[in-house]
Structures are given as C-alpha cells and as structure tokens.
Motif scaffolding. Structure first.
Motif, PDB file in Angstrom:
ATOM      1  N   ALA A 102       0.783  -1.244   0.074  1.00 17.55           N
ATOM      2  CA  ALA A 102      -0.114   0.033   0.025  1.00 17.55           C
ATOM      3  C   ALA A 102       0.854   1.181   0.085  1.00 17.55           C
ATOM      4  N   ALA A 103       0.929   1.770  -1.115  1.00 17.94           N
ATOM      5  CA  ALA A 103       1.945   3.002  -1.278  1.00 17.94           C
ATOM      6  C   ALA A 103       2.004   4.039  -0.179  1.00 17.94           C
ATOM      7  N   ARG A 104       3.171   4.063   0.478  1.00 21.83           N
ATOM      8  CA  ARG A 104       3.389   5.325   1.616  1.00 21.83           C
ATOM      9  C   ARG A 104       2.674   4.620   2.709  1.00 21.83           C
ATOM     10  N   VAL A 105       1.909   3.420   2.932  1.00 24.95           N
ATOM     11  CA  VAL A 105       1.260   3.284   3.829  1.00 24.95           C
ATOM     12  C   VAL A 105       1.940   2.088   4.847  1.00 24.95           C
ATOM     13  N   GLY A 106       2.116   0.686   3.970  1.00 23.82           N
ATOM     14  CA  GLY A 106       2.400  -0.306   4.457  1.00 23.82           C
ATOM     15  C   GLY A 106       2.358  -1.473   3.748  1.00 23.82           C
ATOM     16  N   TYR A 107       2.123  -2.849   4.136  1.00 21.15           N
ATOM     17  CA  TYR A 107       2.057  -3.944   3.459  1.00 21.15           C
ATOM     18  C   TYR A 107       0.971  -4.824   4.152  1.00 21.15           C
ATOM     19  N   ARG A 108       0.533  -5.788   3.027  1.00 19.58           N
ATOM     20  CA  ARG A 108      -0.440  -6.626   3.405  1.00 19.58           C
ATOM     21  C   ARG A 108      -0.477  -7.940   2.734  1.00 19.58           C
ATOM     22  N   LEU A 109      -0.698  -8.893   3.172  1.00 18.96           N
ATOM     23  CA  LEU A 109      -0.828 -10.407   2.425  1.00 18.96           C
ATOM     24  C   LEU A 109      -1.866 -10.294   1.589  1.00 18.96           C
ATOM     25  N   ALA A 110      -1.349 -10.811   0.357  1.00 18.71           N
ATOM     26  CA  ALA A 110      -2.313 -10.605  -0.843  1.00 18.71           C
ATOM     27  C   ALA A 110      -2.861 -11.877  -1.168  1.00 18.71           C
ATOM     28  N   VAL A 111      -3.010 -13.057  -0.201  1.00 18.02           N
ATOM     29  CA  VAL A 111      -3.396 -14.194  -0.578  1.00 18.02           C
ATOM     30  C   VAL A 111      -4.301 -14.542   0.643  1.00 18.02           C
ATOM     31  N   ASP A 112      -5.203 -15.431   0.417  1.00 12.28           N
ATOM     32  CA  ASP A 112      -6.142 -15.896   1.487  1.00 12.28           C
ATOM     33  C   ASP A 112      -5.307 -16.764   2.666  1.00 12.28           C
ATOM     34  N   VAL A 113      -5.610 -16.640   3.922  1.00  9.91           N
ATOM     35  CA  VAL A 113      -5.020 -17.531   5.125  1.00  9.91           C
ATOM     36  C   VAL A 113      -6.063 -18.278   5.425  1.00  9.91           C
ATOM     37  N   GLU A 114      -5.863 -19.641   5.673  1.00 10.88           N
ATOM     38  CA  GLU A 114      -6.787 -20.666   6.052  1.00 10.88           C
ATOM     39  C   GLU A 114      -6.086 -21.266   7.370  1.00 10.88           C
ATOM     40  N   GLU A 115      -6.785 -21.372   8.289  1.00  9.45           N
ATOM     41  CA  GLU A 115      -6.263 -22.375   9.388  1.00  9.45           C
ATOM     42  C   GLU A 115      -6.316 -23.604   9.171  1.00  9.45           C
ATOM     43  N   GLU A 116      -5.196 -24.170   9.663  1.00 13.07           N
ATOM     44  CA  GLU A 116      -5.081 -25.663   9.318  1.00 13.07           C
ATOM     45  C   GLU A 116      -5.683 -26.547  10.714  1.00 13.07           C
ATOM     46  N   ALA A 117      -6.749 -27.113  10.426  1.00  9.59           N
ATOM     47  CA  ALA A 117      -7.386 -28.069  11.531  1.00  9.59           C
ATOM     48  C   ALA A 117      -6.447 -29.139  12.200  1.00  9.59           C
ATOM     49  N   ALA A 118      -6.444 -29.254  13.594  1.00 10.62           N
ATOM     50  CA  ALA A 118      -5.584 -30.496  14.081  1.00 10.62           C
ATOM     51  C   ALA A 118      -6.244 -31.664  13.626  1.00 10.62           C
ATOM     52  N   ALA A 119      -5.394 -32.749  13.604  1.00 13.83           N
ATOM     53  CA  ALA A 119      -5.943 -34.098  13.420  1.00 13.83           C
ATOM     54  C   ALA A 119      -6.807 -34.356  14.817  1.00 13.83           C
ATOM     55  N   PRO A 120      -8.028 -34.970  14.032  1.00 18.56           N
ATOM     56  CA  PRO A 120      -8.741 -35.518  15.571  1.00 18.56           C
ATOM     57  C   PRO A 120      -8.533 -36.723  16.257  1.00 18.56           C
ATOM     58  N   LEU A 121      -8.784 -36.963  17.217  1.00 23.00           N
ATOM     59  CA  LEU A 121      -8.394 -38.062  18.226  1.00 23.00           C
ATOM     60  C   LEU A 121      -8.985 -39.036  17.810  1.00 23.00           C
ATOM     61  N   VAL A 122      -8.098 -40.284  17.478  1.00 22.32           N
ATOM     62  CA  VAL A 122      -8.733 -41.488  16.961  1.00 22.32           C
ATOM     63  C   VAL A 122      -9.268 -42.425  18.234  1.00 22.32           C
ATOM     64  N   VAL A 123     -10.432 -42.610  18.288  1.00 25.47           N
ATOM     65  CA  VAL A 123     -11.121 -43.602  19.486  1.00 25.47           C
ATOM     66  C   VAL A 123     -11.312 -44.693  19.043  1.00 25.47           C
TER      67      VAL A 123
END
Length: 229
Positions: A102-123
C-alpha cells in the motif's frame, strides 16, 4: 494491529496455509512448496504480523515498532525483510506476489489465509465405552515432553532476540561515536549501557563503553561507576 475477528471461545490454530506456504505460528517456521525456509527472527516476526492481519494493511510504523522496538530504525530495514519474504514466497498461485504494497502506508498479505485444523483424536470402542487408542499416561507424557521442548525453544529464541537487539544498539552507538558532534557522541554510552542490560557480560559492548568514556574525557573510575549503575 489489524487482525481478523475470532469466534468466541475458539483458539487459534497453530498452523495456517496461504498461497504456496505453510506457517507455524508458535515455532515461527515457514514451509514453501514443501520445503523449509530459514528466516531471521525479524523477518519471521514481520511475516507473522502480516499473517495475523489476514489481508488487511499493516502500517509501516506498526511493523517497525513491533519488530524493531521504539528506537530509531531506518525504513530500509523493513523493506529488506519484505524483499526477503517475497523472494522466498513468490510467485503466488495467481502469478503475482504473496505480499502487496500500500503505497506510502504499509504492506498486506495478498492471498487468503486458512487455518489448518488439528488431526482428530482416533478413538476405539471397548466394552461399550469409547477410549483413546493410546493409554492416558502416554498422552500425558507426550504433552509434558512437548511443553518442555517448546519452553526451551522459546527461551533460546528470546536470548537470540536480546543478543541481536544488543548488537543493533552497539552499532548505533559506534555510529554516534564516529560523528564529529559532541552532542551525538554523548548519547553513545546510554545505548551501550542498554545493550549490556540486554546481554550481561557482552564483551564488545563493555569495550565500546570504555572507549566512549575515554573519548568523552571520563576517567576509568567514572566510567566504571556509570557502567555499574
């Protein structure tokens, strides 16, 4: 700092994905296209701030303050970190850059961010009662071991951070001593003392303090008293 809204009661996932990259929030580790990328701690902190903002612009002033602290820092240091990140990450899936400006302002991530779910507990169901596949004691011991490793790694990271900050302060102090004005030179001992407080016994800083005191005409005794304060 701008950041994405979080659902009440929901904890942040440790791992996130964006573009061709995978980011470990806790360990500050970056993987790009399946390969680990080594980052300096300042570059890693810059990336983490951009990731947490999730596409919103992070002002340059905020990045400089959060990563380099309250001291005077050249904006070129931030630009260098962004350049390193772009070289490591780009090109993005759309062929552009993962990090936008962003000219004279700052920076940003230009792609989507996705949280990675933890592996479920196998019962497994035993005698009509659902139980974890592994005995509880194994799970507890594993958690204790993981916490121990993370605690040790965090302390090592903080020590490295303090040492790098001390080195920066020392370099600034040396620059002040090289200048011709007395006003600038008189500021150097204060920066050197701050470096020594960050890393007690830091020999280069102690030597620089003695040199600065000598240039300012202080006796060895006066310098020793000031350093001990």
């Amino acid at each position: 700092m701008a950041s994405a809204a979080r659902e009440p009661g929901r904890e942040q996932a440790r791992m996130v994905r964006f573009g061709h990259a995978r980011w470990d929030r806790a360990g500050r580790r970056l993987t790009v296209r399946g390969e680990a990328v080594k980052l300096s701690w300042k570059t890693a902190e810059c990336l983490n701030l951009l990731v947490e903002a999730r596409g919103e612009v992070v002002p340059k002033e905020e990045l400089l303050r959060e990563v380099w602290g309250a001291g005077l820092v050249e904006e070129s240091n931030l630009a260098q970190c962004i350049s390193v990140l772009r070289k490591a990450l780009d090109p993005a899936p759309d062929g552009g850059s993962h990090i936008g400006t962003a000219a004279r302002v700052g920076y940003r991530l230009a792609v989507d961010v996705e949280e990675e779910a933890a592996a479920p507990l196998v019962v497994a169901e035993v005698g009509g009662v659902k139980r974890g596949r592994y005995p509880r004691i194994v799970w507890v011991l594993g958690c204790v071991a993981l916490l121990t490793v993370m605690a040790g790694g965090g302390e090592a990271y903080r020590r490295m951070e303090r040492r790098e900050r001390a080195a920066e302060l020392l370099e600034r102090a040396r620059g002040m001593m090289r200048r011709s004005t007395l006003t600038e030179a008189e500021k150097a001992p204060g920066l050197i003392q701050e470096a020594i407080e960050l890393v007690p016994g830091y020999a280069p800083a102690q030597a620089a303090f003695a040199e600065a005191s000598a240039r300012l005409g202080k006796t060895t005794f006066e310098a020793s008293v000031e350093l001990a304060r």
